[in-house]
Write a protein that holds these residues in place. Structure first.
Motif, PDB file in Angstrom:
ATOM      1  N   MET A   1      -7.498   2.259  -5.544  1.00  0.00           N
ATOM      2  CA  MET A   1      -6.830   1.550  -4.680  1.00  0.00           C
ATOM      3  C   MET A   1      -5.645   2.731  -4.293  1.00  0.00           C
ATOM      4  SD  MET A   1      -7.899  -1.352  -4.649  1.00  0.00           S
ATOM      5  CE  MET A   1      -8.679  -2.781  -5.373  1.00  0.00           C
ATOM      6  N   THR A   2      -5.300   2.550  -3.393  1.00  0.00           N
ATOM      7  CA  THR A   2      -4.258   3.509  -2.793  1.00  0.00           C
ATOM      8  C   THR A   2      -2.764   3.390  -2.691  1.00  0.00           C
ATOM      9  OG1 THR A   2      -4.334   2.697  -0.519  1.00  0.00           O
ATOM     10  CG2 THR A   2      -6.126   4.359  -1.205  1.00  0.00           C
ATOM     11  N   SER A   3      -2.414   2.097  -3.082  1.00  0.00           N
ATOM     12  CA  SER A   3      -0.813   2.012  -2.924  1.00  0.00           C
ATOM     13  C   SER A   3      -0.247   1.384  -4.042  1.00  0.00           C
ATOM     14  CB  SER A   3      -0.579   0.847  -1.772  1.00  0.00           C
ATOM     15  OG  SER A   3      -0.892  -0.285  -2.053  1.00  0.00           O
ATOM     16  N   GLY A   4      -0.971   0.802  -4.978  1.00  0.00           N
ATOM     17  CA  GLY A   4      -0.328   0.302  -6.146  1.00  0.00           C
ATOM     18  C   GLY A   4       0.350  -1.393  -6.090  1.00  0.00           C
ATOM     19  N   ARG A   5       0.079  -1.725  -4.794  1.00  0.00           N
ATOM     20  CA  ARG A   5       0.491  -3.218  -4.389  1.00  0.00           C
ATOM     21  C   ARG A   5      -0.642  -3.953  -5.078  1.00  0.00           C
ATOM     22  NH1 ARG A   5       1.925  -1.939   1.761  1.00  0.00           N
ATOM     23  NH2 ARG A   5      -0.299  -1.371   1.676  1.00  0.00           N
ATOM     24  N   ALA A   6      -0.248  -5.225  -5.228  1.00  0.00           N
ATOM     25  CA  ALA A   6      -1.231  -6.323  -5.791  1.00  0.00           C
ATOM     26  C   ALA A   6      -2.347  -6.501  -4.820  1.00  0.00           C
ATOM     27  CB  ALA A   6      -0.555  -7.475  -6.281  1.00  0.00           C
ATOM     28  N   PRO A   7      -3.517  -6.645  -5.280  1.00  0.00           N
ATOM     29  CA  PRO A   7      -4.592  -6.703  -4.262  1.00  0.00           C
ATOM     30  C   PRO A   7      -4.525  -8.002  -3.366  1.00  0.00           C
ATOM     31  CG  PRO A   7      -5.582  -7.025  -6.410  1.00  0.00           C
ATOM     32  CD  PRO A   7      -3.948  -6.720  -6.577  1.00  0.00           C
ATOM     33  N   TRP A   8      -3.623  -9.045  -3.843  1.00  0.00           N
ATOM     34  CA  TRP A   8      -3.459 -10.289  -2.983  1.00  0.00           C
ATOM     35  C   TRP A   8      -2.263 -10.307  -2.278  1.00  0.00           C
ATOM     36  CZ3 TRP A   8      -3.747  -9.769  -8.339  1.00  0.00           C
ATOM     37  CH2 TRP A   8      -2.524  -9.761  -9.104  1.00  0.00           C
ATOM     38  N   TYR A   9      -1.869  -9.056  -2.102  1.00  0.00           N
ATOM     39  CA  TYR A   9      -0.618  -8.712  -1.275  1.00  0.00           C
ATOM     40  C   TYR A   9      -0.877  -9.494   0.048  1.00  0.00           C
ATOM     41  CZ  TYR A   9       2.818  -6.209   1.481  1.00  0.00           C
ATOM     42  OH  TYR A   9       3.756  -5.927   2.381  1.00  0.00           O
ATOM     43  N   HIS A  10       0.136 -10.199   0.680  1.00  0.00           N
ATOM     44  CA  HIS A  10      -0.222 -11.076   1.810  1.00  0.00           C
ATOM     45  C   HIS A  10       0.326 -10.372   3.152  1.00  0.00           C
ATOM     46  CE1 HIS A  10      -1.700 -14.249  -0.310  1.00  0.00           C
ATOM     47  NE2 HIS A  10      -0.690 -14.473  -1.272  1.00  0.00           N
ATOM     48  N   GLY A  11       1.354  -9.069   2.925  1.00  0.00           N
ATOM     49  CA  GLY A  11       1.828  -8.571   4.008  1.00  0.00           C
ATOM     50  C   GLY A  11       0.798  -7.693   4.669  1.00  0.00           C
ATOM     51  N   ARG A  12       1.070  -7.005   5.743  1.00  0.00           N
ATOM     52  CA  ARG A  12       0.156  -6.071   6.336  1.00  0.00           C
ATOM     53  C   ARG A  12      -0.238  -5.135   5.389  1.00  0.00           C
ATOM     54  NH1 ARG A  12      -2.381  -4.611  10.908  1.00  0.00           N
ATOM     55  NH2 ARG A  12      -2.037  -2.283  11.632  1.00  0.00           N
ATOM     56  N   MET A  13      -1.430  -4.521   5.458  1.00  0.00           N
ATOM     57  CA  MET A  13      -2.057  -3.421   4.575  1.00  0.00           C
ATOM     58  C   MET A  13      -2.659  -2.545   5.536  1.00  0.00           C
ATOM     59  SD  MET A  13      -3.805  -5.590   1.612  1.00  0.00           S
ATOM     60  CE  MET A  13      -3.355  -4.447   0.271  1.00  0.00           C
ATOM     61  N   ASP A  14      -2.747  -1.220   5.073  1.00  0.00           N
ATOM     62  CA  ASP A  14      -3.211  -0.275   5.747  1.00  0.00           C
ATOM     63  C   ASP A  14      -4.686  -0.006   5.477  1.00  0.00           C
ATOM     64  OD1 ASP A  14      -0.789   0.838   6.678  1.00  0.00           O
ATOM     65  OD2 ASP A  14      -0.326   1.977   4.904  1.00  0.00           O
ATOM     66  N   THR A  15      -5.391   0.349   6.572  1.00  0.00           N
ATOM     67  CA  THR A  15      -6.978   0.439   6.361  1.00  0.00           C
ATOM     68  C   THR A  15      -7.207   1.787   5.500  1.00  0.00           C
ATOM     69  OG1 THR A  15      -7.225   1.767   8.521  1.00  0.00           O
ATOM     70  CG2 THR A  15      -7.279  -0.594   8.667  1.00  0.00           C
ATOM     71  N   LEU A  16      -8.330   1.519   4.818  1.00  0.00           N
ATOM     72  CA  LEU A  16      -8.639   2.509   4.187  1.00  0.00           C
ATOM     73  C   LEU A  16      -9.484   3.650   4.830  1.00  0.00           C
ATOM     74  CD1 LEU A  16      -9.998   0.631   0.898  1.00  0.00           C
ATOM     75  CD2 LEU A  16      -7.830   1.550   1.317  1.00  0.00           C
ATOM     76  N   ASP A  17      -9.426   4.894   4.469  1.00  0.00           N
ATOM     77  CA  ASP A  17     -10.107   5.993   5.370  1.00  0.00           C
ATOM     78  C   ASP A  17     -11.575   5.841   4.858  1.00  0.00           C
ATOM     79  OD1 ASP A  17     -10.390   7.814   3.023  1.00  0.00           O
ATOM     80  OD2 ASP A  17      -8.253   8.249   3.314  1.00  0.00           O
ATOM     81  N   ALA A  18     -12.284   6.748   5.738  1.00  0.00           N
ATOM     82  CA  ALA A  18     -13.905   6.532   5.348  1.00  0.00           C
ATOM     83  C   ALA A  18     -14.304   7.348   3.982  1.00  0.00           C
ATOM     84  CB  ALA A  18     -14.572   7.393   6.428  1.00  0.00           C
ATOM     85  N   GLN A  19     -13.582   8.106   3.461  1.00  0.00           N
ATOM     86  CA  GLN A  19     -13.813   8.849   2.180  1.00  0.00           C
ATOM     87  C   GLN A  19     -13.421   7.758   1.170  1.00  0.00           C
ATOM     88  OE1 GLN A  19     -15.517  11.501   1.222  1.00  0.00           O
ATOM     89  NE2 GLN A  19     -15.533  10.395  -0.589  1.00  0.00           N
ATOM     90  N   THR A  20     -12.431   6.985   1.422  1.00  0.00           N
ATOM     91  CA  THR A  20     -11.854   5.977   0.202  1.00  0.00           C
ATOM     92  C   THR A  20     -13.088   4.928   0.253  1.00  0.00           C
ATOM     93  OG1 THR A  20      -9.688   6.668   0.521  1.00  0.00           O
ATOM     94  CG2 THR A  20     -10.188   4.570  -0.421  1.00  0.00           C
ATOM     95  N   ILE A  21     -13.515   4.723   1.334  1.00  0.00           N
ATOM     96  CA  ILE A  21     -14.493   3.529   1.474  1.00  0.00           C
ATOM     97  C   ILE A  21     -15.870   3.749   0.798  1.00  0.00           C
ATOM     98  CG2 ILE A  21     -15.713   2.050   3.080  1.00  0.00           C
ATOM     99  CD1 ILE A  21     -13.584   1.938   4.891  1.00  0.00           C
ATOM    100  N   ASP A  23     -15.987   6.409  -1.447  1.00  0.00           N
ATOM    101  CA  ASP A  23     -15.885   6.180  -3.148  1.00  0.00           C
ATOM    102  C   ASP A  23     -15.954   4.699  -3.723  1.00  0.00           C
ATOM    103  OD1 ASP A  23     -15.389   8.714  -2.819  1.00  0.00           O
ATOM    104  OD2 ASP A  23     -13.496   8.776  -2.829  1.00  0.00           O
ATOM    105  N   VAL A  24     -15.310   3.745  -2.795  1.00  0.00           N
ATOM    106  CA  VAL A  24     -15.451   2.244  -3.336  1.00  0.00           C
ATOM    107  C   VAL A  24     -16.883   1.767  -3.558  1.00  0.00           C
ATOM    108  CG1 VAL A  24     -14.852   0.019  -2.601  1.00  0.00           C
ATOM    109  CG2 VAL A  24     -13.057   1.737  -2.696  1.00  0.00           C
TER     110      VAL A  24
END
Length: 107
Positions: A1-21, A23-24
């Motif tokens: 995870m890239t930001s430390g926000r809770a995974p159920w965060y309801h605000g706008r989130m940034d997309t993950l880059d190709a390398q992060t995806i 890795d996931v």
């Protein structure tokens, strides 16, 4: 995870880059990155089990205010996760993929 926000965060989130995806995808077996989303097909023991699985996914997704694309043909459930508001895969999609995998393991 890239930001430390809770995974159920309801605000706008940034997309993950190709390398992060990439890795996931090494960590969440069976999922694929297709058309700006994460997709996986699950095979269950029959139609009733497939519908029950969809319902369990629905409750988990609703609790996160995140709504996957779900389709069913007899014993198969196809799940597609994307964050439409962000325009691609976000941490919320990854978190829900992990939850869905846990639901599948529980049967």
């Amino acid at each position: 995870m890239t930001s430390g926000r809770a995974p159920w965060y309801h605000g706008r989130m940034d997309t993950l880059d190709a390398q992060t995806i990439a890795d996931v995808l090494e960590e969440i077996e069976g999922w694929e990155h297709v058309d700006d989303g994460l997709s996986r097909q699950f095979v269950l023991d029959g139609f009733a089990d497939a519908i029950g699985f969809i319902v369990r996914i629905g409750f988990a997704a609703e609790s996160m205010n995140h709504h996957p694309e779900l389709s069913n043909v007899y014993d198969r459930v196809t799940v597609r996760l994307t964050s439409h508001d962000a325009g691609g895969v976000t941490e919320r999609d990854v978190a829900l993929a992990r939850i869905i995998d846990a639901l599948a393991r529980r049967g």
